[in-house]
Design an enzyme around this catalytic site. Structure first.
Site, PDB file in Angstrom:
ATOM      1  N   LYS A  76       0.853  -1.200   0.000  1.00  0.00           N
ATOM      2  CA  LYS A  76       0.000   0.000   0.000  1.00  0.00           C
ATOM      3  C   LYS A  76       0.885   1.245   0.000  1.00  0.00           C
ATOM      4  O   LYS A  76       1.931   1.267   0.663  1.00  0.00           O
ATOM      5  CB  LYS A  76      -0.926  -0.008   1.218  1.00  0.00           C
ATOM      6  CG  LYS A  76      -2.020   1.058   1.177  1.00  0.00           C
ATOM      7  CD  LYS A  76      -2.970   0.938   2.373  1.00  0.00           C
ATOM      8  CE  LYS A  76      -4.077   1.977   2.321  1.00  0.00           C
ATOM      9  NZ  LYS A  76      -5.004   1.897   3.468  1.00  0.00           N
ATOM     10  N   SER A  91     -10.323  -0.422   6.567  1.00  0.00           N
ATOM     11  CA  SER A  91      -9.669  -0.247   5.261  1.00  0.00           C
ATOM     12  C   SER A  91      -8.969  -1.473   4.717  1.00  0.00           C
ATOM     13  O   SER A  91      -8.528  -1.467   3.567  1.00  0.00           O
ATOM     14  CB  SER A  91      -8.664   0.909   5.334  1.00  0.00           C
ATOM     15  OG  SER A  91      -9.331   2.138   5.235  1.00  0.00           O
ATOM     16  N   SER A 136      -9.942   1.887   2.306  1.00  0.00           N
ATOM     17  CA  SER A 136      -9.030   2.634   1.478  1.00  0.00           C
ATOM     18  C   SER A 136      -7.959   1.788   0.786  1.00  0.00           C
ATOM     19  O   SER A 136      -7.339   2.255  -0.167  1.00  0.00           O
ATOM     20  CB  SER A 136      -8.316   3.681   2.346  1.00  0.00           C
ATOM     21  OG  SER A 136      -7.499   3.058   3.306  1.00  0.00           O
TER      22      SER A 136
END
Lengths: 480, 463
Positions: B65, B164, B140
């Site tokens: 990420k 997330s 996210s």
């Protein structure tokens, strides 16, 4: 004494920030070194890079507790908060500080004059970086560019907040001076105000009479010497009184002390004050020092200035003069009393040890502290035995301090300082008496004021090589 | 791998080829480290050839990420304000996976600074759901979920502040784990809400997720909130089953969910029951308070964490008259709308005169939720519920309606407030044929039991 107009009283509280002498910074492993090349002692943590996290330096906690214990504070479990405000030298745009639960709660500080000033708290926080404005005006507005050195960012600070207990500019200076001695004595800080390792802010208000409620206060920043503390507090109180006398009102604001102009000036008004939006620092856990840890620090705490002052004065018994008491205070304030006590313990005449230390050694600046005590005592021994005159001894001392130590005998010899033998002194005295018959006659009739006259003449004739005590003895002998 | 039966270079190439064929449509990545990954793969193959042990995950491709710092590689949090920023250090999780031999193939797309539930808040455009490219992948960590779902990488790492990891895992039909707060170091994770953020794995299977979590978990002296506990043993307990385990079917994690979702979770309860678990219906009303407490605490922390993006030291700078104007111009240009919204919300919640009514009150609610969980875990070992109220929604559906977007995290947020672990494991599909995630929750450090139960659900999902 305070020079406030009749009927006015001032109320002062001081906030003192002191950098701790830890090897590394408060939340990272970077070196805590003043004066290094800019931006060399930095890492992701003290630069506040994205993703970095603080880890508390246990050494800083220990130093903070030392300060707390030295100020008779309640040492308690504490936690950190974030104080949010934007400033370029603050890399995270928040400062990690302590808020509702500081590591040191209420305590007090006793001043040499016998007064007591309450301590509200002494908490841990991190220092910011340092901004230099270059080109143009050289100030933040109108400079060409601003350079930031983050070496200081994250250096551990303890902020010591006094109660509103100070009532005169002299007392404010006295408090700052005594606190500085305590910080140095505790080993937690070097108290160098000129380098900014100890910084003082003063909250000043005035009122009519000692019983009236406190007035609106102003906070004065940028007090970086003991002299500034006294001058700025005095100036600010008089400024406020003048406004009130004219029927005006004081507006709460932060003011800047301009040392050169000798004035305080508005920095920001209450309306411009930051809303710091304090909230608990989620990246750190509470600090809960064990009772055993605190007691161990307490047991290892060196003697504090008040105690050392008592011990020093005890060497003089009841015979100490007021001047000697002042000298003793000054020596302790500068942490030079170990030189005096060490010399007295080695058999040096106490009055000589005190005078040389408080007058000459104290005048030689921060370097005096690093003179090896044994070298100093060896020098005093020579002077005490009459091997060096006072003038010669002072010159040798200056050389020793400048060189960081050495053998006083060798220094004296290299300067050609040899004791004036008794025969040479007699011959010189003969000449001087012959040249000043009137003075000699008055001296013989008992005018002791002329002792100085003749001693001075001998010193001048021998270029300071004569020993003052030997001259006195010779003069007295000839008179009898 | 270490036996030399398959080469790291082959695995890297396989991953890169899949990316080449899928990425144009999915947009899971913001940066692909093509040369670096092949170089590292070669080094691993060389090591294996010399008989060295190159780590427990040697040669396994992984997607990272974009809010995890990787030394020298772009780390932008999918934000313009950090575009092009290259950290001079590695996050602790990055060091750990690299030591384990993992091949990082690139940085994945995300909602800017991890603020969002659909990956539509990325400054670099949205990621699509590999199961239906008209749908969002969740957020996210949408890029990390999509990368695994589209078989671009077998593993990825994300971060979970309010769901997330779990929510995109559910939307994309992969396994996603939010570990106990403090189990995985946050050092090098760009902070959104520090008291809630936690790094965790995505994988195609429970076993792979377990292997990755074992590598990244464990005490880190660089993170003061890191637990002083050893990494839990997970892989060796995956087949231990759920016999005798008490699993609470949690009413608040079902009510308000779509009927196909509720039906799937009830089937999941049956699977656990058939495997020997005791299913107990349970209600924890306090969980409903989670969303509103979260939307004060998280923005408050974010408003402080994101203050440092001021244009002074790194990232984007928009020049202006003086420092204050430069700060304002930089932040105005650099941050997206959702980030600005949360900074303003959080700044307000911490302001003088409002602190106690907002931030203070939210913290008290947080304590209520923790106490409610504690009480629940005195009668059950784990909780079972939906990860999301619905399956993946369409791109553009909620992006103009923040409140409706926030609602999609309603089942995941309470876990973060409590600091507990939870995971989402795929369990069938909804009426729209999109994946459904079953969520398992447990008390602090119950990862071993969670993985045991997840393994049972994984095997029972298609039965």
């Amino acid at each position: 004494m305070s020079s406030l107009p009749e009927g006015w009283d001032m109320v002062v509280g001081l906030e003192v920030h002191t950098e701790l002498k830890t090897a590394t910074k408060l939340f990272c492993g970077c070196a805590n070194n003043f004066g290094d090349e800019p931006n060399t002692n930095i890492c992701p943590v003290c630069l506040g890079l994205p993703g970095s996290l603080p880890v508390l330096n246990e050494g800083a906690v220990e130093f903070a507790i030392r300060i707390g214990l030295a100020l008779h504070c309640v040492v308690q479990p504490s936690s950190f908060h974030r104080k949010n405000y934007f400033y370029p030298d603050q890399p995270k745009d928040y400062q990690i500080s302590q808020y509702d639960v500081p590591i040191n709660g209420p305590g007090y500080l006793d001043l040499p004059d016998g007064s007591r000033v309450g301590i509200e708290r002494a908490h841990l926080e991190e220092d910011t970086g340092k901004t230099t404005h270059v080109g143009g005006t050289g100030r933040i507005h109108g400079s060409d560019e601003s350079l930031v050195d983050y070496n200081r960012s994250g250096v551990p600070l303890v902020e010591i907040v006094s109660g509103p207990d100070i009532r005169s500019a002299e007392q404010a200076r006295g408090y700052a001076a005594e606190l500085r001695s305590i910080l140095i004595a505790s080993g937690a800080s070097d108290g160098r105000m000129e380098e900014g390792s100890m910084r003082v802010d003063a909250n000043v208000s005035v009122r009519r009479g000692t019983e009236a409620p406190f007035g609106t206060r102003c906070e004065i920043k940028n007090l970086n010497s003991l002299r500034s503390v006294q001058r700025a507090v005095e100036y600010e109180a008089l400024r406020q009184i003048a406004i009130l006398d004219d029927g005006g009102t004081i507006s709460q604001e932060t003011r800047h002390w301009d040392e050169d102009a000798g004035k305080t000036q508005t920095m920001r008004s209450k309306e411009e004050a930051y809303d710091y939006r304090y909230f608990p620092e989620p990246d750190l856990v509470p600090v809960v020092p064990s009772e055993a840890f605190i007691r161990q620090i307490e047991a290892e705490l060196p003697p504090m200035p008040a105690q050392r002052r008592r011990e020093l004065i005890a060497h003089f018994g009841d015979a100490a003069t007021d001047a000697q008491l002042d000298q003793a205070n000054a020596a302790v304030e500068l942490n030079l009393d170990p030189f005096i006590v060490g010399a007295i313990e080695k058999g040096i005449t106490p009055a000589l040890a005190l005078a040389r230390t408080a007058n000459e050694l104290a005048g030689l600046g921060d370097d005096a502290m690093s003179l090896p005590k044994d070298d100093y005592i060896a020098l005093l021994k020579m002077e005490d035995a009459g091997e060096l005159s006072a003038t010669q001894s002072k010159k040798v001392l200056a050389d020793l301090v400048a060189a960081g130590g050495g053998d006083p005998k060798a220094v004296a010899e290299s300067k050609g300082f040899e004791q004036l033998d008794a025969g040479a002194l007699d011959a010189t005295l003969d000449e001087i008496i012959a040249a000043n018959p009137d003075e000699w006659a008055r001296y013989r009739e008992g005018d002791d004021k002329l002792t100085g006259f003749f001693t001075g003449k001998v010193m001048a004739a021998t270029q300071g090589q004569a020993d003052g005590k030997a001259v006195n003895a010779a003069l007295r002998q000839r008179r009898s | 791998m270490n036996a030399g039966e398959v080469s790291a270079v082959a695995l890297a190439n396989e991953s890169l080829q899949q990316i080449d064929s899928q990425e144009g449509e999915i947009h899971a990545f913001v940066e692909i480290q093509r040369e670096q990954v092949l170089r590292k793969a070669q080094a691993i193959d060389d090591g294996v050839a010399q008989g060295k042990n190159m780590g427990v995950l040697a040669g396994v491709p992984l997607a990272l990420k974009d809010n995890l710092c990787q030394h020298g590689e772009v780390t932008s949090c999918a934000s313009n304000i950090l575009s092009g920023w290259r950290p001079p250090y590695d996050a602790t999780v990055v060091s750990r996976i690299e030591t384990a031999g993992v091949l990082i193939v690139g940085k994945t797309n995300m909602d800017e600074f991890a603020m969002g539930s659909s990956t539509e808040n990325s400054a670099f455009g949205p990621t699509k759901n590999p199961h239906d490219t008209t749908k969002v992948p969740g957020g996210s960590s949408g890029g990390s979920a999509a990368a695994v779902a589209a078989s671009m990488t077998p593993l990825s790492l994300g971060s979970d502040t309010g769901g997330s990891i779990r929510q995109p895992a559910a939307f994309c039909g992969v396994v996603g784990v939010k570990p106990t707060y403090g189990l995985v170091s946050r050092y090098g994770l760009v902070a959104f809400a520090s008291s809630l953020d936690q790094v965790g794995p995505f994988a195609g299977s429970v076993a792979d997720a377990a292997a990755l979590l074992e590598v990244i978990a464990g005490h880190d002296p660089k993170d003061s909130t890191s637990l002083n506990a050893p990494a839990p043993a997970l892989s060796s307990h995956l087949d231990d089953g759920v016999k005798g385990m008490r699993v609470g079917l949690c009413n608040e994690l079902l009510e308000g969910c779509a009927p196909d979702m509720v039906a799937a979770i009830k089937r999941a309860a049956e699977v656990l029951s058939n495997a020997g678990a005791e299913i107990i219906e349970i209600s924890i009303p306090e969980l409903k308070l989670g969303l509103s407490a979260y939307y004060l605490i998280a923005p408050a922390e974010a408003s402080s964490n994101l203050a440092r993006y001021d244009g002074v030291r790194y990232g984007v700078r928009v020049d202006a008259e003086d420092v204050t104007a430069m700060n304002t111009a930089t932040r105005t240009a650099g941050f997206g709308d959702e980030v600005k919204r949360r900074i303003m919300l959080g700044t307000y919640a911490l302001s003088a005169g409002y602190y106690d009514a907002y931030y203070g009150q939210a913290q008290r609610v947080r304590t209520l939720i923790i106490n409610a969980f504690t009480k629940a875990y005195s009668s059950v070992d784990l909780l079972l519920g939906a990860t999301t109220p619905t399956t993946a929604f369409a791109i553009g559906d909620k992006v103009g309606d923040p409140m409706s977007m926030y609602q999609s995290d309603i089942c995941t947020i309470p876990t973060n407030l409590a600091g507990h672990p939870a995971l989402s494991v795929p369990f069938g599909v909804g009426d729209d044929k999109m994946p459904i995630g079953a969520q398992l929750l447990g008390p602090a450090l119950s990862e071993q039991q969670l993985f045991q139960a997840a393994s049972v659900l994984e095997h029972g999902a298609n039965s």
